[in-house]
Design a protein around this motif. Sequence first.
Motif, PDB file in Angstrom:
ATOM      1  N   VAL A 153       0.990   9.991   0.413  1.00  0.00           N
ATOM      2  CA  VAL A 153       0.480   9.094  -0.623  1.00  0.00           C
ATOM      3  C   VAL A 153       1.599   8.826  -1.603  1.00  0.00           C
ATOM      4  N   PRO A 154       1.587   7.664  -2.275  1.00  0.00           N
ATOM      5  CA  PRO A 154       2.606   7.381  -3.278  1.00  0.00           C
ATOM      6  C   PRO A 154       2.362   8.224  -4.532  1.00  0.00           C
ATOM      7  N   LYS A 168       0.815  -1.210   0.000  1.00  0.00           N
ATOM      8  CA  LYS A 168       0.000   0.000   0.000  1.00  0.00           C
ATOM      9  C   LYS A 168       0.854   1.268   0.000  1.00  0.00           C
ATOM     10  N   ASP A 169       1.881   1.300   0.852  1.00  0.00           N
ATOM     11  CA  ASP A 169       2.659   2.528   1.073  1.00  0.00           C
ATOM     12  C   ASP A 169       4.115   2.382   0.655  1.00  0.00           C
ATOM     13  N   ASP A 206      -2.017  12.736   5.348  1.00  0.00           N
ATOM     14  CA  ASP A 206      -1.332  11.496   5.093  1.00  0.00           C
ATOM     15  C   ASP A 206      -0.391  11.639   3.910  1.00  0.00           C
ATOM     16  N   SER A 249      -0.303  14.309   0.709  1.00  0.00           N
ATOM     17  CA  SER A 249      -1.569  14.399  -0.022  1.00  0.00           C
ATOM     18  C   SER A 249      -1.952  15.852  -0.240  1.00  0.00           C
ATOM     19  N   GLY A 263       3.449   8.430   9.755  1.00  0.00           N
ATOM     20  CA  GLY A 263       2.739   7.927   8.591  1.00  0.00           C
ATOM     21  C   GLY A 263       2.283   6.486   8.716  1.00  0.00           C
ATOM     22  N   ILE A 264       2.643   5.812   9.840  1.00  0.00           N
ATOM     23  CA  ILE A 264       2.314   4.396  10.010  1.00  0.00           C
ATOM     24  C   ILE A 264       1.488   4.216  11.281  1.00  0.00           C
ATOM     25  N   TRP A 302       6.588   5.515  -0.952  1.00  0.00           N
ATOM     26  CA  TRP A 302       7.211   6.535  -0.109  1.00  0.00           C
ATOM     27  C   TRP A 302       8.040   5.915   1.014  1.00  0.00           C
TER      28      TRP A 302
END
Length: 413
Positions: A411-412, A216-217, A409, A400, A340-341, A220
């Motif tokens: 985002v990639p 998912k992440d 958050d 984002s 971020g986690i 980044w």
Amino acid sequence: MHDQKKRDLVALASIPLIMTLANSMLIPVLPLMQKKLGISSVKASLIITVYAAVSIVCIPIAGYLSDRFGRKLIIIIGLSIAAIGGVVSGWSAWQLDHYAAYIGILIGRFIQGIGAAGAFPIVLPLVGDMFTSDEQVSSSLGMIETSNTFGKVVSPILGSALTLVVWYLPLAIIPVFCVISIAAIAIFVKVPKKNDEQQKMTFKAFLHDVGNILYKDGRWLYAIFAIGGIAMYIMFGFLYHMSTMLEEKHGIDGIKKGALLAIPLSAICIASYFTGKLIGTNKCKMKWFNFTGAVILTGSMSMFLFLDTTRLITNLILLSIGGLGIGLILPSLDALITEGIDKKQRGTITSLYSSMRFIGVAAGPLITSFFLDNDRLVFYIFTGMGLLCCGIALFAIHPSDEQEGKEGDLVPT
């Protein structure tokens, strides 16, 4: 911040300080150890590399164990193992001769690296667990990174001073520091209770969880992993290069050499402290502090290719500028990855990040030791790696759209 939390934070800050001393204290004394043990510069660099290399493998395991059994317990076990490794290294240097002593030191450093895997990398997610406010988390992570870099400032001076007593004392004193830190953690640190889901998580479920997060992440996260590893590679590479240069080209050793090495490290420490204060919870700031630090670091390394670096003052100025860049990068990365986690996966993901940093620590002295006769090549490599950091920070880390100026958050791309 509540007084109890301050005591918690001070106790936790002792861990990166001590783990940094365990490694960085040896940088200025490697040439002396090389002479005492009768080994080559490459073999001497392995005294640093083996500590970091074993940590790379063990850190993700320690992250999983901390998620499941509690961060405080794993930290105390890690510090205890690090102390045992210090005893083995110190005893070997004291009682054995030449190559046998070298092998004993490497075995002790191997054990110490296992312990280090369960210490400093677990601090980052524990700080995230202890504070509910993102502002407090960011500020506290800045203090932890400052403690880490302060250890690097003190270590060359302390390491050089200890060798005046006996050359292997920097190896033998680490167990004493570890015992002090264990006591502080046991007495002062109060951690949130683990939830049942974390306690029951199997290793298979853990691997599945990690896979989902990276799917998912990953974009980044991989970017942050890469920048952290490269920054530490450049830092430990140029410290090893400067330590050797001061002794061989300028005839400077002992405490004076340690004090000179502390100058660029002080720049890292100061920049880390203020970066932790300034970025707050704003992930856009974290990205741009990161990118700016990479630009500054790259610029300073590239200047070695154009200026007369035989002058000591030129070396110190350029390395200090590079240190400022690293001081902007590291707290920004810590904050990005911690905030971020989700808390329940934080130990695992930050441990992967720490593994990448340790890869840089391991590679810096080792790779640089092969090119000590070619200064320009060393700094071509540093410049190229710095440019890679700039590109990754600019194109692979994107807050984002709603993050502009406020919390949000990642985002990639």
